[in-house]
Design a protein around this motif. Structure first.
Motif, PDB file in Angstrom:
ATOM      1  N   LEU A 105      -4.727  -2.367   3.594  1.00  0.00           N
ATOM      2  CA  LEU A 105      -3.843  -1.289   3.162  1.00  0.00           C
ATOM      3  C   LEU A 105      -4.526  -0.458   2.085  1.00  0.00           C
ATOM      4  O   LEU A 105      -5.119  -0.995   1.154  1.00  0.00           O
ATOM      5  CB  LEU A 105      -2.527  -1.846   2.617  1.00  0.00           C
ATOM      6  N   THR A 134      -4.389   2.782  -0.770  1.00  0.00           N
ATOM      7  CA  THR A 134      -3.531   3.538  -1.678  1.00  0.00           C
ATOM      8  C   THR A 134      -3.755   5.035  -1.463  1.00  0.00           C
ATOM      9  O   THR A 134      -4.671   5.438  -0.746  1.00  0.00           O
ATOM     10  CB  THR A 134      -3.852   3.196  -3.142  1.00  0.00           C
ATOM     11  N   ARG A 151       5.179   3.003  -4.346  1.00  0.00           N
ATOM     12  CA  ARG A 151       3.860   3.534  -3.995  1.00  0.00           C
ATOM     13  C   ARG A 151       3.640   3.576  -2.490  1.00  0.00           C
ATOM     14  O   ARG A 151       4.106   2.716  -1.761  1.00  0.00           O
ATOM     15  CB  ARG A 151       2.781   2.679  -4.636  1.00  0.00           C
ATOM     16  N   ARG A 176       1.424   3.307   0.927  1.00  0.00           N
ATOM     17  CA  ARG A 176       0.306   2.540   1.466  1.00  0.00           C
ATOM     18  C   ARG A 176       0.128   2.918   2.928  1.00  0.00           C
ATOM     19  O   ARG A 176       1.097   3.112   3.650  1.00  0.00           O
ATOM     20  CB  ARG A 176       0.557   1.036   1.387  1.00  0.00           C
TER      21      ARG A 176
END
Length: 72
Positions: free
Chosen positions: A4, A6, A38, A40
């Motif tokens: 994953l 960012t 956040r 991902r």
């Protein structure tokens, strides 16, 4: 396990600004999901996006929604 990425990592791969990568993720152009607060994205989804746009020019535009003015 899926790798994953960012928002800044996606921006580095695409060589774009972090705001652009976030917009691509939020709009669904790049398949992504929020983990907490956040964004991902799976590396293979980012690579699939790159493959799909490799021979397309220019890069597909991601439009912002315009704010509607309130009438008084």
């Amino acid at each position: 396990m899926t790798d994953l990425l960012t928002v800044p990592e996606v921006a580095d791969l695409l060589r774009v600004n972090t705001d652009t990568s976030r917009r691509l993720m939020r709009s669904g152009v790049i398949r992504a999901s929020k983990v907490g607060a956040r964004w991902r994205a799976a590396r293979m989804d980012v690579e699939a996006y790159l493959d799909s746009t490799a021979n397309v020019s220019p890069m597909p535009a991601v439009t912002r929604r315009k704010r509607q003015r309130r009438r008084r």
